[in-house]
Design a protein around this motif. Structure first.
Motif, PDB file in Angstrom:
ATOM      1  N   ILE A   1      29.049 -21.448  63.472  1.00 26.76           N
ATOM      2  CA  ILE A   1      29.149 -22.908  63.519  1.00 26.76           C
ATOM      3  C   ILE A   1      28.048 -23.474  64.408  1.00 26.76           C
ATOM      4  CG2 ILE A   1      30.616 -24.841  64.235  1.00 26.76           C
ATOM      5  CD1 ILE A   1      33.027 -22.985  63.549  1.00 26.76           C
ATOM      6  N   ASP A   2      27.779 -22.810  65.525  1.00 22.90           N
ATOM      7  CA  ASP A   2      26.698 -23.248  66.412  1.00 22.90           C
ATOM      8  C   ASP A   2      25.331 -23.142  65.747  1.00 22.90           C
ATOM      9  OD1 ASP A   2      28.161 -24.056  68.583  1.00 22.90           O
ATOM     10  OD2 ASP A   2      28.031 -22.133  69.624  1.00 22.90           O
ATOM     11  N   VAL A   3      25.119 -22.088  64.964  1.00 28.45           N
ATOM     12  CA  VAL A   3      23.843 -21.929  64.261  1.00 28.45           C
ATOM     13  C   VAL A   3      23.642 -23.086  63.291  1.00 28.45           C
ATOM     14  CG1 VAL A   3      22.609 -20.513  62.555  1.00 28.45           C
ATOM     15  CG2 VAL A   3      23.722 -19.420  64.514  1.00 28.45           C
ATOM     16  N   VAL A   4      24.670 -23.395  62.516  1.00 29.96           N
ATOM     17  CA  VAL A   4      24.581 -24.495  61.555  1.00 29.96           C
ATOM     18  C   VAL A   4      24.361 -25.820  62.288  1.00 29.96           C
ATOM     19  CG1 VAL A   4      25.876 -25.798  59.817  1.00 29.96           C
ATOM     20  CG2 VAL A   4      25.926 -23.296  59.799  1.00 29.96           C
ATOM     21  N   LYS A   5      25.102 -26.051  63.350  1.00 28.85           N
ATOM     22  CA  LYS A   5      24.965 -27.292  64.133  1.00 28.85           C
ATOM     23  C   LYS A   5      23.543 -27.446  64.668  1.00 28.85           C
ATOM     24  CE  LYS A   5      25.899 -27.168  68.313  1.00 28.85           C
ATOM     25  NZ  LYS A   5      25.222 -27.516  69.524  1.00 28.85           N
ATOM     26  N   THR A   6      23.006 -26.371  65.198  1.00 27.35           N
ATOM     27  CA  THR A   6      21.659 -26.421  65.763  1.00 27.35           C
ATOM     28  C   THR A   6      20.620 -26.710  64.691  1.00 27.35           C
ATOM     29  OG1 THR A   6      22.312 -24.887  67.492  1.00 27.35           O
ATOM     30  CG2 THR A   6      19.954 -25.129  67.095  1.00 27.35           C
ATOM     31  N   ARG A   7      20.755 -26.077  63.547  1.00 25.03           N
ATOM     32  CA  ARG A   7      19.788 -26.329  62.464  1.00 25.03           C
ATOM     33  C   ARG A   7      19.864 -27.769  61.983  1.00 25.03           C
ATOM     34  NH1 ARG A   7      18.215 -21.160  59.064  1.00 25.03           N
ATOM     35  NH2 ARG A   7      18.374 -19.630  60.732  1.00 25.03           N
ATOM     36  N   ILE A   8      21.064 -28.309  61.913  1.00 20.23           N
ATOM     37  CA  ILE A   8      21.222 -29.704  61.497  1.00 20.23           C
ATOM     38  C   ILE A   8      20.577 -30.636  62.531  1.00 20.23           C
ATOM     39  CG2 ILE A   8      22.939 -31.545  61.225  1.00 20.23           C
ATOM     40  CD1 ILE A   8      24.709 -29.476  59.789  1.00 20.23           C
ATOM     41  N   GLN A   9      20.717 -30.300  63.812  1.00 18.38           N
ATOM     42  CA  GLN A   9      20.173 -31.151  64.866  1.00 18.38           C
ATOM     43  C   GLN A   9      18.646 -31.140  64.915  1.00 18.38           C
ATOM     44  OE1 GLN A   9      22.221 -29.522  68.273  1.00 18.38           O
ATOM     45  NE2 GLN A   9      23.681 -31.219  68.312  1.00 18.38           N
ATOM     46  N   ILE A  10      18.030 -30.006  64.610  1.00  8.84           N
ATOM     47  CA  ILE A  10      16.575 -29.918  64.766  1.00  8.84           C
ATOM     48  C   ILE A  10      15.792 -30.163  63.486  1.00  8.84           C
ATOM     49  CG2 ILE A  10      16.765 -28.372  66.745  1.00  8.84           C
ATOM     50  CD1 ILE A  10      15.913 -26.081  64.887  1.00  8.84           C
TER      51      ILE A  10
ATOM     52  N   MET B   1      27.051 -29.947  56.639  1.00  4.43           N
ATOM     53  CA  MET B   1      27.517 -28.618  57.052  1.00  4.43           C
ATOM     54  C   MET B   1      27.553 -27.631  55.883  1.00  4.43           C
ATOM     55  SD  MET B   1      28.353 -28.309  60.349  1.00  4.43           S
ATOM     56  CE  MET B   1      29.641 -27.113  60.503  1.00  4.43           C
ATOM     57  N   GLY B   2      28.231 -28.006  54.818  1.00  2.74           N
ATOM     58  CA  GLY B   2      28.377 -27.106  53.683  1.00  2.74           C
ATOM     59  C   GLY B   2      27.048 -26.746  53.048  1.00  2.74           C
ATOM     60  N   GLY B   3      26.196 -27.738  52.858  1.00  2.68           N
ATOM     61  CA  GLY B   3      24.893 -27.496  52.262  1.00  2.68           C
ATOM     62  C   GLY B   3      24.010 -26.629  53.139  1.00  2.68           C
ATOM     63  N   THR B   4      24.116 -26.815  54.449  1.00  2.00           N
ATOM     64  CA  THR B   4      23.332 -26.002  55.381  1.00  2.00           C
ATOM     65  C   THR B   4      23.787 -24.550  55.336  1.00  2.00           C
ATOM     66  OG1 THR B   4      22.933 -27.900  56.810  1.00  2.00           O
ATOM     67  CG2 THR B   4      22.664 -25.727  57.800  1.00  2.00           C
ATOM     68  N   VAL B   5      25.092 -24.326  55.309  1.00  4.94           N
ATOM     69  CA  VAL B   5      25.616 -22.959  55.211  1.00  4.94           C
ATOM     70  C   VAL B   5      25.119 -22.297  53.937  1.00  4.94           C
ATOM     71  CG1 VAL B   5      27.703 -21.561  54.930  1.00  4.94           C
ATOM     72  CG2 VAL B   5      27.654 -23.378  56.634  1.00  4.94           C
TER      73      VAL B   5
END
Length: 79
Positions: A22-31, A40-44
């Motif tokens: 969850i942290d990996v996905v959150k970080t990628r969304i933030q940067i 979230m779903g699309g990033t995963v």
């Protein structure tokens, strides 16, 4: 005391194992605006498709080390 510290460290490592993706996905969304647009779903899906599912646990070793040392002492020494 040693048992408390060990149990706290074990609990922290188990928790990080499940929370880290969850942290990996959150970080990628933030940067990245690209991942931000996917949500979230699309990033995963994008991470798993492009880099494999194990990419969700990139950097988990450092997180385990931090939590097993810091949290085991913080919780294990709490009275």
């Amino acid at each position: 005391l040693l048992q408390q510290v060990g149990m706290a460290g074990t609990a922290a490592v188990i928790t990080v194992t499940f929370i880290h993706p969850i942290d990996v996905v959150k970080t990628r969304i933030q940067i990245s605006s690209e991942y931000g647009a996917l949500g979230m779903g699309g990033t995963v899906k994008k991470i798993a498709g492009a880099e494999g599912v194990t990419a969700l646990w990139k950097g988990v070793n450092a997180a385990w080390l931090r939590e097993s040392s810091y949290t085991s002492l913080r919780l294990g020494l709490y009275k």
